[in-house]
Design an enzyme around this catalytic site. Sequence first.
Site, PDB file in Angstrom:
ATOM      1  N   LYS A  78      -9.574  32.151 106.378  1.00 45.33           N
ATOM      2  CA  LYS A  78      -8.797  31.507 107.382  1.00 45.33           C
ATOM      3  C   LYS A  78      -9.773  30.072 107.897  1.00 45.33           C
ATOM      4  CE  LYS A  78      -6.396  31.970 111.918  1.00 45.33           C
ATOM      5  NZ  LYS A  78      -6.049  32.675 113.008  1.00 45.33           N
ATOM      6  N   SER A 158      -1.102  32.939 114.313  1.00 44.58           N
ATOM      7  CA  SER A 158      -1.521  31.650 113.872  1.00 44.58           C
ATOM      8  C   SER A 158      -2.100  31.707 112.314  1.00 44.58           C
ATOM      9  CB  SER A 158      -2.885  31.174 114.960  1.00 44.58           C
ATOM     10  OG  SER A 158      -3.895  32.227 114.723  1.00 44.58           O
ATOM     11  N   SER A 182      -1.955  37.104 116.381  1.00 41.73           N
ATOM     12  CA  SER A 182      -2.046  36.342 114.979  1.00 41.73           C
ATOM     13  C   SER A 182      -2.490  36.896 113.790  1.00 41.73           C
ATOM     14  CB  SER A 182      -3.079  35.382 115.493  1.00 41.73           C
ATOM     15  OG  SER A 182      -2.707  34.316 116.317  1.00 41.73           O
TER      16      SER A 182
END
Length: 492
Positions: A78, A158, A182
Site C-alpha cells: 500500500k 482505503s 480500511s
Amino acid sequence: MTDLTSLTLAEARDGLVNKSFTAVELTDAHLAAIEAARVLNAYVLETPDQARQMAQAADAQIAKGEGGPLAGIPLGIKDLFATKGTRTTACSKILGDFKPPYESTVTSQLWRDGAVLLGKLNNDEFAMGSSNETSCFGPVVNPWRRAGSETKLVPGGSSGGSAAAVAAGLCLGATATDTGGSIRQPAAFTGTVGIKPTYGRCSRWGIVAFASSLDQAGPIARTVRDSAILLGSMAGFDPKDTTSVDRPVPNYEAAIGGSVKGMKIGIPKEYRLDGMPAEIEKLWMQGAEWLKAAGAELVEVSLPHTKYALPAYYIVAPAEASSNLARYDGVRYGTRVNGRNIVEMYENTRAAGFGAEVKRRIMIGTYVLSAGYYDAYYLRAQKVRTLIKRDFEQCFDQGVSAILTPATPSAAFGIGEKGGADPVEMYLNDIFTVTVNMAGLPGIAVPAGSDSQGLPLGLQLIGRPFDEETLFSLGDVIEQSAGRFTPAKWWA
C-alpha cells in the site's frame, strides 16, 4: 503448468521450497498479470527490475536452504508504507514524487523474510475514504462485477488497491492499513481475507499517519492461512514506535484448523440495524450456524454504546488527522506552490496538494479541536470511546471468545454512486468496523457468501486484545464452510 498467479501464498511457498518453480518465474507471472490488468488501476507504481532482483536473491537463498518464511513471495505494498528510494505518495498530490530515505518497519520485516516487492498499491488519499475514489491517481476498479452488468464497482477503501490486487491475482498478498475499517471493508467487497490486528501489534513507524491512535497495519490475502502467514512477518515490537507493544509474536499459522469447540461467540443485538438488507442478516445467521456446527456456543451480547461509535469516530479521526497533516507544507519535501510570503506558500501548497475529502476532514478536525468546541465535541467523543471499549471488556469478561458481526452493510457499489452530495452516506459504510478501532481490538473479515447479483459478502470476527489466533481459528471454520471466492476475469 499451473497458473502461478492462482496459487495461494501457502501453496506458492511450498512450491518454491519443493523447487516446482522458481521465485523469478513466480514474480514474472505476477508482473505479466499486473501489466494485463492496468484497467483496474490497482498499482500506482510498478517495480519490475527491483522485483526480479529480489526474486533472484530469494532463489539463491532457497537453493542454499536458507530461505526465510516468505522467500520469493511477490507482494504489493500500500502506498502509505515508506519504501526506501521508491516513490511513496499516500496517493496525494502534496507528496509529489517523494522518495523516502528510510524503510517502514513492517516492509523491512517482509524483505528480511525474503518477500519480493512488485510495486506500490493505490489507496484513498492519506487513507481517507471507503471506496478508493479519493486517490490522486484515480479510482481503483473492483475485479468483481454484478451478474450481467459492466458497471464498474468500487473495491472499498482505503486499502482498495491492496484488496483488488489480491482478488485479481496481481500479488500473493498485500500490506494494508485500517483506521476505521480500511482493511476489513475492502476485503469484504472483493472476496478476500483482511485482518486488522490489535493496536500496537504491528509497528506504525514509516507508515504515513492518518489518525495515530486508530491506525494499524495488517495484511490482505486470499485465504485465512495466507493472512496468518503474512501477519507473522508483519507483527513484532519496534522501539521506534512508542505505541508498539513488546509481546512475542505467536505462530499464527498454527492456529489454522484449531478446535473452536466450547468457544462462546457473541452475537451483538445492536448490530441488527433498521433497514439492514435481508441478505446480510441471513449471511450473519448462516455464519453463526457454521460456528455452532463446529462446536462453538452462540450467546446474545449487548454493546450498548455502538450507536455512538460512528459520530465519535468522525470527531476523533479528523481531529488527529488535522494535527498529523499539518506537517505537509511544501518546505522540505513534496509539492510546493510558491507565494508572495511563507504563509501564502503554505496556503497555495495545501490548496493545490490536498484533495477535497482530505480538506473536509482537516476542516472538521480543526473545528472540533478549536477552543470553543473542544469540550463539546472532542472531549465528549473521547468519553464515548472509553464507553465503547468498556462494552467490549464487559462482554469478554463474561467468557466470550469472539464476536461475530457483518463486515459491511452492503456489497460493493458503483464508482460515483455514493457520497456525492452527502459525505455521511459514504461514512455509513464503516458502521460495523469503527468500533474495533475505537477499542483497539483485532478484527478479521472473511468472505462468507454472495448477494443476489453474485457479489461477495463478508463476515467480521472481533477478538480479545492480542488474541488474533482465535480469530484465525474461527475464520478458518467460516472459510471451510463458505469456500473461496474468485472473480471471473473480464479485464484481460
